[in-house]
Motif scaffolding. Structure first.
Motif, PDB file in Angstrom:
ATOM      1  N   ALA A   1      11.080  18.479   5.512  1.00 46.12           N
ATOM      2  CA  ALA A   1      11.687  17.442   4.681  1.00 46.12           C
ATOM      3  C   ALA A   1      10.655  16.363   4.380  1.00 46.12           C
ATOM      4  O   ALA A   1       9.854  16.001   5.245  1.00 46.12           O
ATOM      5  CB  ALA A   1      12.887  16.825   5.396  1.00 46.12           C
ATOM      6  N   VAL A   2      10.671  15.881   3.158  1.00 43.19           N
ATOM      7  CA  VAL A   2       9.675  14.896   2.754  1.00 43.19           C
ATOM      8  C   VAL A   2      10.309  13.663   2.134  1.00 43.19           C
ATOM      9  O   VAL A   2      11.464  13.683   1.708  1.00 43.19           O
ATOM     10  CB  VAL A   2       8.670  15.470   1.725  1.00 43.19           C
ATOM     11  N   ARG A   3       9.519  12.633   2.100  1.00 39.31           N
ATOM     12  CA  ARG A   3       9.819  11.448   1.317  1.00 39.31           C
ATOM     13  C   ARG A   3       8.706  11.384   0.285  1.00 39.31           C
ATOM     14  O   ARG A   3       7.527  11.519   0.622  1.00 39.31           O
ATOM     15  CB  ARG A   3       9.835  10.216   2.207  1.00 39.31           C
ATOM     16  N   ASP A   4       9.058  11.182  -0.971  1.00 37.27           N
ATOM     17  CA  ASP A   4       8.059  11.221  -2.042  1.00 37.27           C
ATOM     18  C   ASP A   4       6.993  10.150  -1.915  1.00 37.27           C
ATOM     19  O   ASP A   4       5.822  10.400  -2.192  1.00 37.27           O
ATOM     20  CB  ASP A   4       8.732  11.097  -3.417  1.00 37.27           C
ATOM     21  N   ALA A   5       7.384   8.944  -1.521  1.00 35.49           N
ATOM     22  CA  ALA A   5       6.444   7.837  -1.408  1.00 35.49           C
ATOM     23  C   ALA A   5       6.954   6.854  -0.366  1.00 35.49           C
ATOM     24  O   ALA A   5       8.157   6.772  -0.123  1.00 35.49           O
ATOM     25  CB  ALA A   5       6.294   7.138  -2.756  1.00 35.49           C
ATOM     26  N   VAL A   6       6.030   6.113   0.236  1.00 40.95           N
ATOM     27  CA  VAL A   6       6.406   5.098   1.217  1.00 40.95           C
ATOM     28  C   VAL A   6       5.323   4.027   1.235  1.00 40.95           C
ATOM     29  O   VAL A   6       4.164   4.300   0.943  1.00 40.95           O
ATOM     30  CB  VAL A   6       6.602   5.718   2.623  1.00 40.95           C
ATOM     31  N   ASP A   7       5.732   2.804   1.576  1.00 40.76           N
ATOM     32  CA  ASP A   7       4.771   1.725   1.758  1.00 40.76           C
ATOM     33  C   ASP A   7       4.222   1.799   3.174  1.00 40.76           C
ATOM     34  O   ASP A   7       4.986   1.786   4.152  1.00 40.76           O
ATOM     35  CB  ASP A   7       5.432   0.365   1.535  1.00 40.76           C
ATOM     36  N   ILE A   8       2.918   1.869   3.286  1.00 38.59           N
ATOM     37  CA  ILE A   8       2.258   1.931   4.587  1.00 38.59           C
ATOM     38  C   ILE A   8       2.259   0.537   5.204  1.00 38.59           C
ATOM     39  O   ILE A   8       1.744  -0.414   4.612  1.00 38.59           O
ATOM     40  CB  ILE A   8       0.813   2.463   4.456  1.00 38.59           C
ATOM     41  N   VAL A   9       2.852   0.421   6.386  1.00 42.12           N
ATOM     42  CA  VAL A   9       2.904  -0.861   7.089  1.00 42.12           C
ATOM     43  C   VAL A   9       2.134  -0.821   8.406  1.00 42.12           C
ATOM     44  O   VAL A   9       2.006  -1.844   9.077  1.00 42.12           O
ATOM     45  CB  VAL A   9       4.355  -1.331   7.325  1.00 42.12           C
ATOM     46  N   LEU A  10       1.640   0.364   8.788  1.00 40.33           N
ATOM     47  CA  LEU A  10       0.908   0.513  10.035  1.00 40.33           C
ATOM     48  C   LEU A  10      -0.091   1.657   9.912  1.00 40.33           C
ATOM     49  O   LEU A  10       0.235   2.708   9.346  1.00 40.33           O
ATOM     50  CB  LEU A  10       1.887   0.810  11.188  1.00 40.33           C
ATOM     51  N   ILE A  11      -1.281   1.438  10.437  1.00 40.67           N
ATOM     52  CA  ILE A  11      -2.293   2.491  10.547  1.00 40.67           C
ATOM     53  C   ILE A  11      -2.333   2.906  12.011  1.00 40.67           C
ATOM     54  O   ILE A  11      -2.399   2.053  12.905  1.00 40.67           O
ATOM     55  CB  ILE A  11      -3.700   1.981  10.145  1.00 40.67           C
TER      56      ILE A  11
ATOM     57  N   LEU B   1       0.866  -1.170   0.000  1.00 39.86           N
ATOM     58  CA  LEU B   1       0.000   0.000   0.000  1.00 39.86           C
ATOM     59  C   LEU B   1       0.904   1.221   0.000  1.00 39.86           C
ATOM     60  O   LEU B   1       1.551   1.531   1.000  1.00 39.86           O
ATOM     61  CB  LEU B   1      -0.915   0.000   1.236  1.00 39.86           C
ATOM     62  N   CYS B   2       0.993   1.881  -1.127  1.00 43.59           N
ATOM     63  CA  CYS B   2       1.911   3.010  -1.304  1.00 43.59           C
ATOM     64  C   CYS B   2       1.190   4.335  -1.053  1.00 43.59           C
ATOM     65  O   CYS B   2       0.081   4.549  -1.539  1.00 43.59           O
ATOM     66  CB  CYS B   2       2.479   2.975  -2.719  1.00 43.59           C
ATOM     67  N   ALA B   3       1.835   5.223  -0.297  1.00 38.61           N
ATOM     68  CA  ALA B   3       1.285   6.541   0.014  1.00 38.61           C
ATOM     69  C   ALA B   3       2.130   7.626  -0.629  1.00 38.61           C
ATOM     70  O   ALA B   3       3.367   7.561  -0.598  1.00 38.61           O
ATOM     71  CB  ALA B   3       1.236   6.753   1.520  1.00 38.61           C
ATOM     72  N   THR B   4       1.466   8.625  -1.198  1.00 39.80           N
ATOM     73  CA  THR B   4       2.113   9.813  -1.748  1.00 39.80           C
ATOM     74  C   THR B   4       1.264  11.031  -1.390  1.00 39.80           C
ATOM     75  O   THR B   4       0.137  10.894  -0.918  1.00 39.80           O
ATOM     76  CB  THR B   4       2.263   9.736  -3.284  1.00 39.80           C
ATOM     77  N   ALA B   5       1.811  12.203  -1.652  1.00 44.77           N
ATOM     78  CA  ALA B   5       1.078  13.448  -1.395  1.00 44.77           C
ATOM     79  C   ALA B   5       0.564  14.033  -2.696  1.00 44.77           C
ATOM     80  O   ALA B   5       1.225  13.911  -3.734  1.00 44.77           O
ATOM     81  CB  ALA B   5       2.009  14.468  -0.732  1.00 44.77           C
ATOM     82  N   PRO B   6      -0.581  14.696  -2.639  1.00 41.50           N
ATOM     83  CA  PRO B   6      -0.980  15.493  -3.801  1.00 41.50           C
ATOM     84  C   PRO B   6       0.093  16.557  -4.029  1.00 41.50           C
ATOM     85  O   PRO B   6       0.658  17.094  -3.063  1.00 41.50           O
ATOM     86  CB  PRO B   6      -2.297  16.136  -3.368  1.00 41.50           C
TER      87      PRO B   6
END
Length: 162
Positions: A94-104, A71-76
């Motif tokens: 500082a940002v990271r462009d995308a990350v895999d969501i492993v926890l809610i 489940l990949c997350a990015t920002a508008p």
């Protein structure tokens, strides 16, 4: 559903290469909790740097390109690198462009939180099942609870919802 995408009202942070999706009602403390996570330095519970992925709106997309569901997350684009700090304004971080969501991390407004959830509850987003915790966002230990949850060996493996 493979390749399914959704835009959700949430905040996402990256801790190293693992992502946490912080969900809650408007004004519940998502951005405040993310800001406190961003301010944490290395410790016994936090070995990797924390970066913002998205605040307020998160684009989630399921991805099976590497075999296992992700489940990949990015920002508008318009919100990239910005976090709202109530009483201060919009900060650029500082940002990271995308990350895999492993926890809610679901924000609890009040009331009790289960002491030892076993098994951990899970949430299905974009067809991917992800482990979830509930926490009170303004507790001083809330960021540490997120870091500890990421490191717990008993976090279930992310799986596809059939």
């Amino acid at each position: 559903m493979r390749g399914e995408a959704d835009r959700v009202h949430a905040t996402a942070i990256a801790i190293g290469d693992r992502g946490v999706l912080i969900r809650g009602l408007s004004g519940s403390g998502k951005s405040d909790l993310a800001l406190r996570c961003l301010a944490c330095g290395p410790s016994a519970l936090l070995r990797d740097p924390v970066k913002l992925v998205a605040d307020d709106q998160v684009i989630l997309k399921s991805d099976w390109s590497h075999g296992a569901p992700r489940l990949c997350a990015t920002a508008p684009q318009t919100l990239r690198g910005k976090i709202e700090v109530r009483g201060v304004g919009i900060l650029e971080v500082a940002v990271r462009d995308a990350v895999d969501i492993v926890l809610i991390a679901d924000i609890a407004r009040e009331g009790s939180i289960e002491r030892y959830p076993d098994p951990w509850p899970t949430v299905v987003l974009c067809g991917v099942r992800v482990p979830a915790i509930r926490l009170l966002p303004f507790e001083s230990s809330a960021p540490l609870k997120i870091f500890a949850a990421l490191d717990m060996a008993r976090l279930p493996r992310i799986e596809v919802k059939e």
